[in-house]
Design a protein around this motif. Structure first.
Motif, short mmCIF file in Angstrom:
data_model
loop_
_atom_site.label_atom_id
_atom_site.label_comp_id
_atom_site.label_asym_id
_atom_site.label_seq_id
_atom_site.Cartn_x
_atom_site.Cartn_y
_atom_site.Cartn_z
N ASN A 61 14.85 7.87 -55.61
CA ASN A 61 16.31 7.90 -55.78
C ASN A 61 16.63 8.62 -57.09
O ASN A 61 16.42 8.09 -58.17
CB ASN A 61 16.87 6.47 -55.79
CG ASN A 61 18.40 6.48 -55.71
OD1 ASN A 61 19.05 7.43 -56.13
ND2 ASN A 61 18.96 5.43 -55.14
N THR A 62 17.14 9.82 -56.96
CA THR A 62 17.41 10.67 -58.14
C THR A 62 18.88 10.69 -58.52
O THR A 62 19.28 11.44 -59.41
CB THR A 62 16.95 12.11 -57.85
OG1 THR A 62 17.67 12.61 -56.71
CG2 THR A 62 15.45 12.16 -57.57
N ILE A 63 19.71 9.87 -57.87
CA ILE A 63 21.16 9.93 -58.06
C ILE A 63 21.55 9.63 -59.50
O ILE A 63 22.38 10.32 -60.10
CB ILE A 63 21.89 8.97 -57.10
CG1 ILE A 63 21.65 9.39 -55.64
CG2 ILE A 63 23.38 8.95 -57.41
CD1 ILE A 63 22.24 10.71 -55.25
N ASP B 160 33.08 21.55 -53.11
CA ASP B 160 33.21 20.58 -54.20
C ASP B 160 33.09 19.16 -53.66
O ASP B 160 33.52 18.87 -52.53
CB ASP B 160 34.55 20.76 -54.91
CG ASP B 160 34.62 19.96 -56.20
OD1 ASP B 160 34.04 20.42 -57.21
OD2 ASP B 160 35.22 18.87 -56.20
N ILE B 161 32.54 18.27 -54.47
CA ILE B 161 32.35 16.89 -54.04
C ILE B 161 33.67 16.24 -53.62
O ILE B 161 33.69 15.38 -52.74
CB ILE B 161 31.68 16.07 -55.17
CG1 ILE B 161 31.27 14.68 -54.66
CG2 ILE B 161 32.55 16.00 -56.42
CD1 ILE B 161 30.40 13.91 -55.62
N SER B 162 34.77 16.68 -54.20
CA SER B 162 36.08 16.11 -53.86
C SER B 162 36.53 16.46 -52.44
O SER B 162 37.42 15.82 -51.90
CB SER B 162 37.14 16.59 -54.86
OG SER B 162 37.28 18.00 -54.80
N GLU B 163 35.91 17.46 -51.84
CA GLU B 163 36.33 17.92 -50.51
C GLU B 163 35.57 17.26 -49.37
O GLU B 163 35.93 17.45 -48.20
CB GLU B 163 36.15 19.44 -50.42
CG GLU B 163 36.97 20.22 -51.44
CD GLU B 163 36.69 21.71 -51.35
OE1 GLU B 163 37.12 22.33 -50.35
OE2 GLU B 163 36.03 22.25 -52.25
N TYR B 164 34.53 16.49 -49.67
CA TYR B 164 33.76 15.84 -48.61
C TYR B 164 34.40 14.51 -48.20
O TYR B 164 35.09 13.86 -49.00
CB TYR B 164 32.33 15.58 -49.09
CG TYR B 164 31.45 16.81 -49.11
CD1 TYR B 164 30.84 17.27 -47.95
CD2 TYR B 164 31.24 17.51 -50.29
CE1 TYR B 164 30.02 18.39 -47.96
CE2 TYR B 164 30.42 18.63 -50.31
CZ TYR B 164 29.82 19.08 -49.15
OH TYR B 164 29.03 20.19 -49.16
N ASP B 165 34.16 14.11 -46.95
CA ASP B 165 34.60 12.80 -46.51
C ASP B 165 33.60 11.75 -47.00
O ASP B 165 32.74 12.03 -47.84
CB ASP B 165 34.81 12.76 -45.00
CG ASP B 165 33.53 13.06 -44.22
OD1 ASP B 165 32.42 12.85 -44.77
OD2 ASP B 165 33.62 13.51 -43.05
N ASN B 166 33.66 10.55 -46.43
CA ASN B 166 32.82 9.45 -46.93
C ASN B 166 31.63 9.14 -46.03
O ASN B 166 31.11 8.02 -46.05
CB ASN B 166 33.67 8.19 -47.13
CG ASN B 166 34.29 7.70 -45.81
OD1 ASN B 166 34.12 8.33 -44.76
ND2 ASN B 166 35.00 6.59 -45.88
N LEU C 139 26.84 9.34 -55.57
CA LEU C 139 27.25 10.14 -56.73
C LEU C 139 28.67 9.76 -57.17
O LEU C 139 28.95 9.63 -58.37
CB LEU C 139 27.20 11.63 -56.40
CG LEU C 139 25.94 12.40 -56.78
CD1 LEU C 139 26.09 13.87 -56.37
CD2 LEU C 139 25.63 12.31 -58.26
N ARG C 140 29.55 9.59 -56.20
CA ARG C 140 30.92 9.18 -56.53
C ARG C 140 30.93 7.82 -57.22
O ARG C 140 31.71 7.60 -58.16
CB ARG C 140 31.76 9.15 -55.25
CG ARG C 140 32.13 10.53 -54.72
CD ARG C 140 32.86 10.42 -53.41
NE ARG C 140 33.38 11.72 -52.97
CZ ARG C 140 33.58 12.07 -51.70
NH1 ARG C 140 33.33 11.19 -50.74
NH2 ARG C 140 34.05 13.25 -51.39
N ALA C 141 30.07 6.92 -56.76
CA ALA C 141 30.00 5.60 -57.39
C ALA C 141 29.53 5.68 -58.84
O ALA C 141 29.82 4.80 -59.65
CB ALA C 141 29.06 4.69 -56.58
#
Length: 217
Positions: free
Chosen positions: A117-119, A154-160, A168-170
């Motif tokens: 887990n590299t997050i 961009d990460i903001s454009e992906y769904d969940n 990553l968002r967490a």
């Protein structure tokens, strides 16, 4: 167009700035080779970070002449035959930790670390890079047999629906970070194929070069 005008354009298209490559594994090596070969632009310096030694399973390395036990960043440096005044590799044969994270000082930071887990490590690198005003690119699952749709945005454009992105968002990474993915993860029981790695490396290289150009335009 006059000779002076042509010369002025040629003078502009020289290597500038620095791209840091965090992880010089099967994907990172491909990206590093792409960056080394860029003509009429690209980075003047490539920072290569990885603490791993080459083993017999690293076939792309041994096919290109690597020696078993050689450090991966050192191998990338060895195959870069440019004069260092034109383009050079800074080899860092170590993993990124809190103690050495300040070594990451590129204009663009590519994060392609793998194994476990590299997050949390990736998120700390991204936060460090953003504080410095650098742009970042990373992965969120590149498994698959080879016919997947590779997506980068961009990460903001992906769904969940992608758990790697959600992790990553967490960790607080919610915007200004490019992610490339096939949306296939280790849980999907599919391989990582060399031709997928080739394509992912091409896409990452193209986007990193665009980000670098934007920095210096």
């Amino acid at each position: 167009m006059t000779a002076d005008e042509i010369q002025a354009m040629e003078d502009k298209q020289v290597p500038k700035g620095k791209i840091d490559l965090i992880g010089v594994g099967r994907l990172g090596l491909r990206i590093g080779i792409n960056l080394i070969q860029v003509h009429r632009g690209g980075p003047k310096v490539i920072g290569a970070f990885d603490g791993q030694e080459i083993s017999g399973g690293d076939v792309i390395f041994t096919l290109l002449g690597a020696e078993i036990g050689e450090k991966k960043p050192d191998f990338l440096k060895r195959i870069c035959t440019h004069d260092e005044d034109f383009r050079k590799i800074e080899s860092h044969c170590e993993y990124i930790t809190e103690e050495n994270i300040d070594l990451i000082d590129g204009d663009v930071v590519i994060i392609v670390i793998a194994g476990g887990n590299t997050i949390s490590t990736a998120s700390e690198i991204i936060k460090h890079a953003h504080k410095r005003g650098a742009k970042t690119i990373g992965t969120a699952g590149i498994f698959g047999f080879g016919n997947e749709d590779i997506e980068i945005k961009d990460i903001s454009e992906y769904d969940n629906t992608n758990p790697a992105i959600e992790e990553l968002r967490a960790q607080g990474i919610t915007e200004n970070h490019l992610i490339i993915t096939t949306h296939k993860l280790i849980r999907d029981n599919e391989p990582v194929t060399p031709y997928t790695l080739d394509e992912v490396a091409e896409i990452i290289t193209m986007n990193a070069l665009k980000l670098l150009r934007d920095k210096y335009d």
